[in-house]
Design an enzyme around this catalytic site. Structure first.
Site, PDB file in Angstrom:
ATOM      1  NE  ARG A  33      -2.140  -1.653   3.292  1.00 30.78           N
ATOM      2  CZ  ARG A  33      -2.642  -2.217   4.397  1.00 30.78           C
ATOM      3  NH1 ARG A  33      -3.924  -2.198   4.623  1.00 30.78           N
ATOM      4  NH2 ARG A  33      -1.846  -2.796   5.272  1.00 30.78           N
ATOM      5  NE  ARG A  66      -5.739  -4.614  -1.385  1.00 32.54           N
ATOM      6  CZ  ARG A  66      -6.977  -4.601  -0.925  1.00 32.54           C
ATOM      7  NH1 ARG A  66      -7.974  -4.640  -1.764  1.00 32.54           N
ATOM      8  NH2 ARG A  66      -7.210  -4.554   0.365  1.00 32.54           N
ATOM      9  CG  ASP A 116      -1.729 -13.089   3.044  1.00 28.66           C
ATOM     10  OD1 ASP A 116      -1.198 -12.028   3.413  1.00 28.66           O
ATOM     11  OD2 ASP A 116      -2.340 -13.839   3.815  1.00 28.66           O
ATOM     12  CE1 TYR A 131      -3.050 -13.818  11.717  1.00 33.32           C
ATOM     13  CE2 TYR A 131      -1.161 -15.084  10.963  1.00 33.32           C
ATOM     14  CZ  TYR A 131      -1.724 -13.882  11.313  1.00 33.32           C
ATOM     15  OH  TYR A 131      -0.982 -12.726  11.280  1.00 33.32           O
TER      16      TYR A 131
HETATM   17  O1  CP3 Z   1       6.767  -9.334   0.770  1.00 32.56           O
HETATM   18  C1  CP3 Z   1       5.974  -9.156  -0.183  1.00 32.56           C
HETATM   19  O2  CP3 Z   1       6.051  -8.156  -0.935  1.00 32.56           O
HETATM   20  C2  CP3 Z   1       4.890 -10.176  -0.472  1.00 32.56           C
HETATM   21  C3  CP3 Z   1       3.670  -9.795   0.143  1.00 32.56           C
HETATM   22  C4  CP3 Z   1       3.145 -10.451   1.381  1.00 32.56           C
HETATM   23  C5  CP3 Z   1       1.796 -10.301   1.751  1.00 32.56           C
HETATM   24  N1  CP3 Z   1       1.569 -11.074   2.848  1.00 32.56           N
HETATM   25  C6  CP3 Z   1       0.789  -9.487   1.047  1.00 32.56           C
HETATM   26  C7  CP3 Z   1      -0.157  -8.753   1.900  1.00 32.56           C
HETATM   27  C8  CP3 Z   1       3.755 -11.297   2.302  1.00 32.56           C
HETATM   28  C9  CP3 Z   1       5.184 -11.768   2.393  1.00 32.56           C
HETATM   29  C10 CP3 Z   1       2.734 -11.684   3.222  1.00 32.56           C
HETATM   30  C11 CP3 Z   1       2.956 -12.636   4.324  1.00 32.56           C
HETATM   31  C12 CP3 Z   1       2.079 -12.561   5.494  1.00 32.56           C
HETATM   32  N2  CP3 Z   1       0.717 -12.412   5.518  1.00 32.56           N
HETATM   33  C13 CP3 Z   1       2.511 -12.751   6.824  1.00 32.56           C
HETATM   34  C14 CP3 Z   1       3.927 -13.039   7.246  1.00 32.56           C
HETATM   35  C15 CP3 Z   1       4.765 -11.823   7.187  1.00 32.56           C
HETATM   36  C16 CP3 Z   1       4.458 -10.815   8.247  1.00 32.56           C
HETATM   37  O3  CP3 Z   1       4.030  -9.717   7.904  1.00 32.56           O
HETATM   38  O4  CP3 Z   1       4.696 -11.152   9.429  1.00 32.56           O
HETATM   39  C17 CP3 Z   1       1.385 -12.657   7.656  1.00 32.56           C
HETATM   40  C18 CP3 Z   1       1.371 -12.747   9.156  1.00 32.56           C
HETATM   41  C19 CP3 Z   1       0.255 -12.445   6.822  1.00 32.56           C
HETATM   42  C20 CP3 Z   1      -1.179 -12.313   7.218  1.00 32.56           C
HETATM   43  C21 CP3 Z   1      -1.663 -10.973   6.842  1.00 32.56           C
HETATM   44  N3  CP3 Z   1      -2.125 -10.639   5.583  1.00 32.56           N
HETATM   45  C22 CP3 Z   1      -1.668  -9.797   7.628  1.00 32.56           C
HETATM   46  C23 CP3 Z   1      -1.236  -9.716   9.073  1.00 32.56           C
HETATM   47  C24 CP3 Z   1      -2.134  -8.745   6.813  1.00 32.56           C
HETATM   48  C25 CP3 Z   1      -2.236  -7.279   7.181  1.00 32.56           C
HETATM   49  C26 CP3 Z   1      -3.575  -6.686   7.225  1.00 32.56           C
HETATM   50  C27 CP3 Z   1      -3.472  -5.186   6.919  1.00 32.56           C
HETATM   51  O5  CP3 Z   1      -4.408  -4.675   6.278  1.00 32.56           O
HETATM   52  O6  CP3 Z   1      -2.488  -4.556   7.301  1.00 32.56           O
HETATM   53  C28 CP3 Z   1      -2.411  -9.295   5.549  1.00 32.56           C
HETATM   54  C29 CP3 Z   1      -2.874  -8.554   4.359  1.00 32.56           C
HETATM   55  C30 CP3 Z   1      -1.788  -8.324   3.365  1.00 32.56           C
HETATM   56  N4  CP3 Z   1      -1.010  -9.303   2.816  1.00 32.56           N
HETATM   57  C31 CP3 Z   1      -1.425  -7.079   2.784  1.00 32.56           C
HETATM   58  C32 CP3 Z   1      -0.408  -7.353   1.852  1.00 32.56           C
HETATM   59  C33 CP3 Z   1       0.304  -6.393   0.926  1.00 32.56           C
HETATM   60  C34 CP3 Z   1      -2.067  -5.742   3.152  1.00 32.56           C
HETATM   61  C35 CP3 Z   1      -2.424  -4.859   2.047  1.00 32.56           C
HETATM   62  C36 CP3 Z   1      -3.686  -5.121   1.311  1.00 32.56           C
HETATM   63  O7  CP3 Z   1      -4.693  -5.610   1.858  1.00 32.56           O
HETATM   64  O8  CP3 Z   1      -3.656  -4.771   0.128  1.00 32.56           O
END
Ligand code: CP3
Length: 342
Positions: free
Chosen positions: A27, A36, A72, A148
């Site tokens: 984002r 998005r 993700d 989770y």
């Molecule tokens: O590194 C990269 O560029 C790849 C993208 C990536 C995403 N998720 C996309 C994403 C990666 C590596 C992940 C892994 C992931 N997902 C983890 C492990 C890494 C970490 O951050 O500890 C975890 C715990 C998740 C679960 C998850 N998915 C969370 C906690 C969130 C955040 C919610 C939020 O809105 O902040 C997501 C959503 C998510 N996954 C986003 C992105 C870019 C948020 C942006 C969106 O919704 O467009």
């Protein structure tokens, strides 16, 4: 001159310190926000053309030395039919959390080519468009996925998942083994399609005591990394707040350990031992500060890594949404130049 990420993972001379960022597509980028607005996060993951575009954005904008598949950790869970959604600014929410042995059957075997046919197609397309830049494939660690599933969503204290671990260690082990198999198959499909390295995001494993990690999680990770070794691609094991369990994580069998900013890299290396590459570990919050502070922080990370081979520069966790793309670009340039100066 790009630095060689794969050589650094093997702790070989890499022509400078390679750099990439966890969550390097996201984002904080206007282009990502535009995409998005048209597609949900999980739609992006399942549309090869869109996913390729998003994965390549930071490579072109920032000049990083590796791409990471835009996906993700919940994608393979969805692929086997677990009902979940991702709530903005919260994270994954599980419709029916894992509550006991009867729920193990819901964790059926993953067959990537049938359950997530977009995955191999997307990885192939990205690898083709990337040219020489390596692509990192990834998956969630079994404990982090379990957290989770059992908690039903993000958690601060992990009371339910730890409760299960202590009350029914045999069931907890079977749950982790099911999730490790899911992770393995999801990663193997990415490697088969051309991913050059694999990272396991076990983000929340640092919530465990060394005793509990060693007893309940490490054996599962050792089996998982032994299976991954047969794929012939280097592996990275990442977690948040892991200083206390780093010597144990080093026994899991990954080629590299990813660490956050709560430990200095030289201390991390002492704990991990010299047979690992180390990835990290700038505090992502520092990137919101003035450039003079950012520059100092980057130089301190590089100084703590010293002249050891096998340092991959990264943040200690993902890029925050308020980060300026320009700051990230300057960090990449500084890492590349600073190393050339030494
Ligand atoms: O590194 C990269 O560029 C790849 C993208 C990536 C995403 N998720 C996309 C994403 C990666 C590596 C992940 C892994 C992931 N997902 C983890 C492990 C890494 C970490 O951050 O500890 C975890 C715990 C998740 C679960 C998850 N998915 C969370 C906690 C969130 C955040 C919610 C939020 O809105 O902040 C997501 C959503 C998510 N996954 C986003 C992105 C870019 C948020 C942006 C969106 O919704 O467009």
């Amino acid at each position: 001159m790009p630095a060689n990420f794969l050589a650094a993972l093997r702790r070989e001379p890499s022509g400078g310190t390679p750099v990439w960022f966890m969550r390097q597509a996201g984002r904080y980028q206007a282009e990502y926000r535009e995409i998005r607005a048209k597609h949900s996060l999980l739609e992006i993951c399942a549309l090869p053309d869109v996913c390729t575009e998003v994965t390549l954005l930071p490579v072109r904008q920032l000049g990083v030395d590796a791409a990471i598949l835009f996906s993700d950790i919940t994608v393979p869970l969805l692929a086997i039919g677990i009902d979940l959604r991702i709530e903005e600014n919260v994270g994954p929410i599980i419709a029916e959390p894992f509550a006991g042995a009867k729920d193990l059957v819901r964790l059926r075997d993953l067959a990537p080519s049938e359950d997530e046919p977009f995955l191999e197609a997307t990885v192939r397309q990205i690898v083709k468009e990337l040219g020489p830049t390596p692509l990192i494939g990834f998956a969630g660690g079994p404990f982090t996925l379990a957290s989770y599933l059992v908690e039903g969503g993000p958690s601060r204290q992990y009371l339910k998942v730890k409760g299960l671990m202590w009350q029914d260690p045999a069931l907890f082990r079977r749950l982790l083994e099911r999730l490790a198999d899911l992770t393995f198959k999801h990663l193997a499909a990415q490697a088969a399609a051309g991913a050059a390295a694999l990272q396991i995001f076990d983000s929340w494993v640092g919530s465990l005591t060394p005793h509990d990690f060693a007893l309940h999680v490490l054996p599962v990770m050792q089996d998982l990394f032994a299976r991954l070794r047969a794929l012939g691609v280097p592996t990275i094991y990442f977690g948040v707040d892991t200083a206390g369990i780093l010597p144990l994580m080093a026994k899991a069998g990954a080629d590299a350990l990813g660490v956050d900013w709560r430990i200095d890299l030289d201390a991390a290396w002492r704990l991990a031992g010299t047979r690992h590459a180390i990835q990290g570990n700038l505090d992502p919050a520092l990137l919101l500060g003035p450039w003079s502070e950012v520059e100092g922080g980057v130089r301190r990370v590089l100084a703590a890594a010293g002249s050891r081979p096998g340092h991959i520069f990264n943040l200690g966790h993902g890029v925050l949404p308020k980060t300026s793309p320009e700051i990230l670009r300057r960090v990449v340039d500084l890492v590349h130049e600073a190393r050339a100066e030494t």
